[in-house]
Design an enzyme around this catalytic site. Structure first.
Site, mmCIF file in Angstrom:
data_model
loop_
_atom_site.group_PDB
_atom_site.id
_atom_site.type_symbol
_atom_site.label_atom_id
_atom_site.label_comp_id
_atom_site.label_asym_id
_atom_site.label_seq_id
_atom_site.Cartn_x
_atom_site.Cartn_y
_atom_site.Cartn_z
ATOM 1 N N LYS A 126 -2.090 -1.529 -3.891
ATOM 2 C CA LYS A 126 -2.975 -0.368 -3.841
ATOM 3 C C LYS A 126 -2.164 0.914 -3.882
ATOM 4 O O LYS A 126 -1.190 1.007 -3.135
ATOM 5 C CB LYS A 126 -3.770 -0.449 -2.541
ATOM 6 C CG LYS A 126 -4.638 0.733 -2.275
ATOM 7 C CD LYS A 126 -5.297 0.572 -0.949
ATOM 8 C CE LYS A 126 -6.045 1.866 -0.664
ATOM 9 N NZ LYS A 126 -6.577 1.877 0.660
ATOM 10 N N LYS B 258 0.863 -1.185 0.000
ATOM 11 C CA LYS B 258 0.000 0.000 0.000
ATOM 12 C C LYS B 258 0.893 1.227 0.000
ATOM 13 O O LYS B 258 1.677 1.447 0.918
ATOM 14 C CB LYS B 258 -0.909 0.001 1.225
ATOM 15 C CG LYS B 258 -1.781 1.238 1.301
ATOM 16 C CD LYS B 258 -2.729 1.189 2.482
ATOM 17 C CE LYS B 258 -3.598 2.426 2.516
ATOM 18 N NZ LYS B 258 -4.504 2.404 3.677
HETATM 19 C C1 PBG Z 1 -7.162 3.277 5.306
HETATM 20 C C2 PBG Z 1 -7.573 3.228 3.916
HETATM 21 C C3 PBG Z 1 -7.480 4.230 2.960
HETATM 22 C C4 PBG Z 1 -8.025 3.727 1.790
HETATM 23 C C5 PBG Z 1 -8.456 2.442 2.060
HETATM 24 N N1 PBG Z 1 -8.144 2.137 3.368
HETATM 25 C C6 PBG Z 1 -7.035 5.618 3.076
HETATM 26 C C7 PBG Z 1 -5.667 5.977 3.419
HETATM 27 O O1 PBG Z 1 -4.752 5.178 3.568
HETATM 28 O O2 PBG Z 1 -5.493 7.193 3.591
HETATM 29 C C8 PBG Z 1 -8.131 4.456 0.500
HETATM 30 C C9 PBG Z 1 -9.157 3.957 -0.446
HETATM 31 C C10 PBG Z 1 -9.449 4.851 -1.577
HETATM 32 O O3 PBG Z 1 -8.808 5.892 -1.787
HETATM 33 O O4 PBG Z 1 -10.367 4.501 -2.332
HETATM 34 N N2 PBG Z 1 -8.150 2.795 6.158
#
Ligand code: PBG
Length: 323
Positions: A248, A195
Site C-alpha cells: 500500500k 505500507k
Molecule cells: C490507517 C490507514 C490509513 C489508510 C488506511 N489505513 C491512513 C494512514 O496511514 O494515514 C489510508 C487509506 C487511503 O488513503 O485510502 N488506519
C-alpha cells in the site's frame, strides 16, 4: 522471426480476438470495498475529498453490503470514525463501538459478505497517530496490547479478516496469539506488510479525520525509496502468522507488488488508496481524463503486477462495467 513475418497487430484486429489473447482478467471477486463507519442511524454523508464516497452508519453499511453483493463484490473493509477521540483511542476497543456494530449489521444484511476490519488507532486518537504517544514518540510495545484489544472486539463481533495497518513491529504475532487464546483461531489476518509513508493518503485522512496533530508517520511507515525492506516486512509478517500480505499504496508501488508476489506463497493484496482514487476523479471532473478508462487501466495494472486482491474505492463502478 521479425517484421515483416512477425506482425503482433494481427491479434489486435477485432474485440473477440483481443479478448482471446488477453493475459489479465479483472473480476468483481478481486475487489474489496472500503466503508467508513460513523455513529448513528440512517447517516450517509458525502466525503468532499473523495467524490462518490460516503461516511455511513452501521445500518446503512448493512444495506450497502447487500447492494455490493448484488454487483458481485463480496468483501468490504471497515474503518471506524468514533464520536469521541482520546489519547489512547479508547473508542477503538469498545465491544459496542462503531465497527463491531457495523460488522453485526453487515453479517445480518448480507451473510455471504466477507467482513474485513482495519485495525489501527489513528482514527480513534486525538493526536491522530497510530499508537500510544510518549514525549512525542509513538511507542511500539505499549501499542500492541491496544491493537490486540481492538482486533478482539472486531473478531468477537464476527469479522472474518483482521487487517492491522498501524505498522508497529510484532503486531501480527501479538494479535494472532491473543485471537488464538480466545478461541478465535479461524479469524484471518491480512497484514498491511509494506505500507509506505505516502502523500497519497491525503484524502483518506480528511475522510477519517485522522491527520496527525504533530509530526508525520515516517517513524513507523516505510520509506518510499525502499524495496528490499518490503520483502523483509513480508517475511516477518509471514513468520508471525499473516494469512494475506498487503502492499500500500498500489499504483506508485507496482514493482513492490510484483516483488512480493514472487517472494511469498501467500495471497497478495494491493490497496489503491484515496489519493489514487481522488486524482482520477478530480481530473475526470475537469474533463482532462476519461474516468472509466483511467480507472480500468489503473486496476488492470495492479492485477497485472501480481495482486490477487485489490482494495479499491472504484469497486462498485468497476463491477458495473465488468458485468
Ligand atoms: C490507517 C490507514 C490509513 C489508510 C488506511 N489505513 C491512513 C494512514 O496511514 O494515514 C489510508 C487509506 C487511503 O488513503 O485510502 N488506519
Amino acid at each position: 522471426m521479425s517484421y515483416p513475418a512477425s506482425r503482433p497487430r494481427r491479434l489486435r484486429r477485432i474485440p473477440a480476438l483481443r479478448a482471446l489473447v488477453r493475459e489479465t482478467i479483472l473480476s468483481p471477486k478481486d475487489f474489496v470495498y472500503p466503508l467508513f463507519i460513523v455513529p448513528g442511524r440512517q447517516v450517509k454523508q458525502p466525503i468532499a475529498s473523495m467524490p462518490g464516497q460516503f461516511r455511513m452508519s452501521a445500518d446503512v453499511a448493512g444495506a450497502e453490503a447487500a447492494r455490493l453483493a448484488d454487483l458481485g463484490i463480496m468483501s468490504v473493509l471497515l474503518f471506524g470514525i468514533p464520536e469521541h477521540k482520546d489519547a489512547v483511542g479508547s473508542a477503538a476497543y469498545q465491544k459496542e463501538g462503531v465497527v463491531p456494530q457495523a460488522v453485526r449489521a453487515i453479517a445480518k444484511a448480507s451473510p455471504r459478505t466477507v467482513i474485513m476490519t482495519d485495525v489501527c488507532l489513528c482514527e480513534y486518537t486525538d493526536h491522530g497517530h497510530c499508537g500510544i504517544v510518549e514525549k512525542g514518540e509513538v511507542k511500539n510495545d505499549e501499542t500492541l496490547e491496544l491493537l490486540a484489544k481492538q482486533a478482539m472486539a472486531h473478531a468477537q463481533a464476527g469479522a472474518h479478516v483482521i487487517a492491522p495497518s498501524d505498522m508497529m513491529d510484532g503486531r501480527v504475532g501479538y494479535i494472532r496469539e491473543e485471537l488464538d487464546e480466545e478461541g478465535l483461531e479461524d479469524v484471518a489476518i491480512m497484514a498491511y506488510s509494506a505500507k509506505y509513508a505516502s502523500a497519497f493518503y491525503g484524502p483518506f485522512r480528511e475522510a477519517a479525520e485522522s491527520t496527525p496533530a504533530f509530526g508525520d508517520r515516517q517513524s513507523y511507515q516505510m520509506d518510499p525509496a525502499n524495496a528490499a525492506e518490503a520483502l523483509r516486512e513480508v517475511m516477518l509478517d509471514e513468520e508471525e502468522g499473516a494469512d494475506i500480505v498487503m502492499v500500500k499504496p498500489a499504483g506508485p508501488y507496482l514493482d513492490i507488488v510484483r516483488a512480493v508476489r514472487e517472494h511469498t506463497d501467500l495471497p497478495v493484496a494491493a490497496y489503491q488508496v484515496s489519493g489514487e482514487y481522488s486524482m482520477i476523479m478530480a481530473a475526470a471532473e475537469k474533463g482532462w481524463i476519461d474516468r472509466d478508462r483511467a480507472m480500468m487501466e489503473a486496476l488492470i495494472g495492479i492485477k497485472r503486477a501480481g495482486a490477487d486482491i485489490i482494495i479499491t474505492y472504484f469497486a462498485p463502478r468497476a463491477a458495473e462495467l465488468l458485468k
